[in-house]
Write an enzyme that holds these catalytic residues in place. Structure first.
Site, mmCIF file in Angstrom:
data_model
loop_
_atom_site.group_PDB
_atom_site.id
_atom_site.type_symbol
_atom_site.label_atom_id
_atom_site.label_comp_id
_atom_site.label_asym_id
_atom_site.label_seq_id
_atom_site.Cartn_x
_atom_site.Cartn_y
_atom_site.Cartn_z
ATOM 1 N N ARG A 1 11.796 6.567 -55.867
ATOM 2 C CA ARG A 1 13.223 6.491 -55.525
ATOM 3 C C ARG A 1 13.712 5.054 -55.384
ATOM 4 N NH1 ARG A 1 13.252 11.860 -51.734
ATOM 5 N NH2 ARG A 1 13.983 13.232 -53.390
ATOM 6 N N LYS B 1 10.142 28.537 -53.391
ATOM 7 C CA LYS B 1 11.224 28.515 -52.404
ATOM 8 C C LYS B 1 12.363 29.384 -52.909
ATOM 9 C CE LYS B 1 11.483 24.021 -50.733
ATOM 10 N NZ LYS B 1 12.279 22.821 -50.994
ATOM 11 N N GLY C 1 11.821 19.295 -56.848
ATOM 12 C CA GLY C 1 10.719 18.395 -56.527
ATOM 13 C C GLY C 1 9.449 18.673 -57.319
ATOM 14 N N GLY D 1 18.296 20.104 -53.877
ATOM 15 C CA GLY D 1 19.286 21.063 -53.393
ATOM 16 C C GLY D 1 20.697 20.761 -53.877
HETATM 17 P P1 ADP Z 1 10.883 23.021 -56.959
HETATM 18 O O1 ADP Z 1 10.368 22.001 -55.994
HETATM 19 O O2 ADP Z 1 10.639 22.649 -58.386
HETATM 20 O O3 ADP Z 1 12.299 23.418 -56.685
HETATM 21 P P2 ADP Z 1 9.729 25.148 -55.371
HETATM 22 O O4 ADP Z 1 9.720 24.202 -54.232
HETATM 23 O O5 ADP Z 1 10.599 26.335 -55.297
HETATM 24 O O6 ADP Z 1 10.027 24.361 -56.752
HETATM 25 O O7 ADP Z 1 8.280 25.715 -55.616
HETATM 26 C C1 ADP Z 1 7.202 24.928 -56.035
HETATM 27 C C2 ADP Z 1 5.916 25.594 -55.658
HETATM 28 O O8 ADP Z 1 5.854 26.915 -56.161
HETATM 29 C C3 ADP Z 1 4.710 24.916 -56.228
HETATM 30 O O9 ADP Z 1 4.097 24.177 -55.198
HETATM 31 C C4 ADP Z 1 3.816 26.058 -56.731
HETATM 32 O O10 ADP Z 1 2.496 25.981 -56.257
HETATM 33 C C5 ADP Z 1 4.504 27.266 -56.162
HETATM 34 N N1 ADP Z 1 4.306 28.495 -56.965
HETATM 35 C C6 ADP Z 1 4.621 28.709 -58.238
HETATM 36 N N2 ADP Z 1 4.255 29.931 -58.634
HETATM 37 C C7 ADP Z 1 3.696 30.529 -57.561
HETATM 38 C C8 ADP Z 1 3.108 31.814 -57.319
HETATM 39 N N3 ADP Z 1 3.044 32.729 -58.282
HETATM 40 N N4 ADP Z 1 2.633 32.076 -56.083
HETATM 41 C C9 ADP Z 1 2.713 31.147 -55.114
HETATM 42 N N5 ADP Z 1 3.242 29.922 -55.275
HETATM 43 C C10 ADP Z 1 3.736 29.623 -56.482
HETATM 44 MG MG MG Z 2 9.935 22.168 -53.918
#
Ligand code: ADP
Ligand code: MG
Length: 390
Positions: free
Chosen positions: A35, A197, A348, A371
């Protein structure tokens, strides 16, 4: 669109520059400078144009009082090195030391204020705190897109006290790329949603699903949709409270003619710690199994959709942090890297995945907005953007 930073008269003036310097610290050292590296050109541009740059940011969640664990002090030398500008650190936010540092700074120099969230007025968007912050400068620039969905003093309240205000280049790049996805996407618009999430994301997904031509659901997020369709997912991550909303999204997609791609096959194991997984049809997940990645058929179905038009991806397809469950996510990342489409990746862990796959430079826009990006895509007016336009 807000005014551009380049259009402001800044020579010899003090510029309050809101940045996103919310970096991870370990033992008072910057553990990841991504960043700061991204913000450095904005700082350099203003300094080279003869501004006194009064840079500010939040870091972590210190809850409105000073906490050395969250001090921005370790960021100052890194910002100096990466921007090539002298950076003086002020040991308070709007107190005597901040005023003294700003007063001592010459055009071309930078003052970095202490963590905004050391002051209770920041997150409360308190008018007195906003005014005190504004007294440190003559002009305001916001280049912290990742904080634009929050109406805090440094992103919203403070703008009232400036006649001259504008968006910085990082903010403008985010707005331009995300507007292209939201407002007039080149068709087809393909949305790939996954990750873990889910709460907070389904609303965005619902809004995007109204516009998308193809909706691909993967990762932990897909499990809730599988349950909504009556498919057993064993011990997989599921948000029971959101099954009904998932069902609605599927129904709306069907009535609108949006193509929905759900997992056809998945990689299951007893836990993410298992050394390997097993590919099974999505209808054959064992009761004690967890879905941890998309299977090869699912990945092929998704990668066949991303060649042209516009693709927005948020949320990994599996637990990609563990090698046995990273294949789906890496394959999707590579397909986006090779695609002719306008590709935007946000979130992230999703951004981490495109770096891990080595394709970040081939993605049209890698959003660091988190977000804020999702809220913007869902159609929300971001307070930090609206405040620049007012
Ligand atoms: P981002 O940060 O890209 O918005 P999220 O924070 O929603 O994404 O989720 C990221 C996490 O989702 C990763 O750490 C990954 O391990 C987890 N993940 C992906 N698929 C699964 C799954 N089937 N079961 C549990 N965790 C998962
Ligand atoms: Mg995330």
């Amino acid at each position: 669109m807000p005014r551009k930073m380049d259009e402001l008269e800044v020579a010899g003036r003090r510029v309050l520059l809101r940045l996103d310097l919310n970096v991870p610290l370990r033992e008072w050292q910057v553990a990841d400078d991504t960043r700061i590296r991204a913000a450095a050109p904005t700082v350099r541009a203003l300094a080279h144009r003869g501004a006194v740059v009064v840079a500010c940011s939040h870091l972590g969640r210190p809850k409105g009082k000073p906490d050395p664990k969250y001090s921005l002090a370790p960021v100052a030398p890194v910002l100096a090195e990466l921007s090539g500008c002298p950076v003086r650190f002020a040991e308070d936010v709007v107190g005597e030391r901040a005023h003294a540092a700003v007063k001592a700074a010459k055009p071309g120099e930078v003052v970095l204020l202490e963590n905004l969230r050391f002051a209770p007025g920041e997150e409360a968007n308190d008018a007195d705190f906003a005014r005190a912050l504004a007294q440190l400068a003559d002009v305001y620039v916001n280049d912290a897109f990742g904080a634009a969905h929050r109406a805090h003093a440094s992103t919203a309240g403070v703008t009232r006290y400036f006649a001259d205000k504008a968006a910085g280049p990082l903010m403008l790049a985010e707005l331009a790329a995300l507007s292209k996805v939201r407002d007039n996407p080149q068709r087809p618009l393909v949305v790939i949603a996954g990750g873990a999430k889910i709460s907070g994301k389904l609303e965005t997904l619902q809004a995007l699903a109204q516009k998308a031509d193809v909706l691909c659901l993967v990762g932990g997020l897909a499990n809730t949709f599988l349950v909504a369709k009556g498919i057993g997912v064993g011990r997989s991550l599921v948000e029971t409270d959101l099954v009904e909303l998932a069902r609605q999204i599927l129904e709306q997609a069907q009535s609108r003619g949006t193509e929905v791609v759900l997992p056809a096959d998945v990689v299951v194991a007893e836990s993410p710690e298992a050394g390997e997984g097993q590919v099974v049809p999505v209808t054959a997940v064992p009761d004690n199994g967890m879905i941890l990645d998309a299977g090869p058929q699912t990945v092929a179905a998704i990668t066949s959709k991303v060649g042209s038009g516009t693709v927005f991806w948020n949320g990994p397809a599996g637990v990609f942090e563990k090698a046995p469950f990273a294949q789906g996510t890496l394959a999707i990342a590579r397909a986006l890297g090779e695609s002719e489409a306008f590709t935007v990746v946000g979130g992230g862990e999703s951004v981490e995945a495109v770096h891990l796959a080595g394709v970040a430079a081939k993605i049209s826009h890698v959003s660091t907005g988190g977000g804020a990006a999702l809220e913007f895509l869902a159609g929300a007016t971001l307070p930090g953007v609206a405040a620049l336009e007012a």
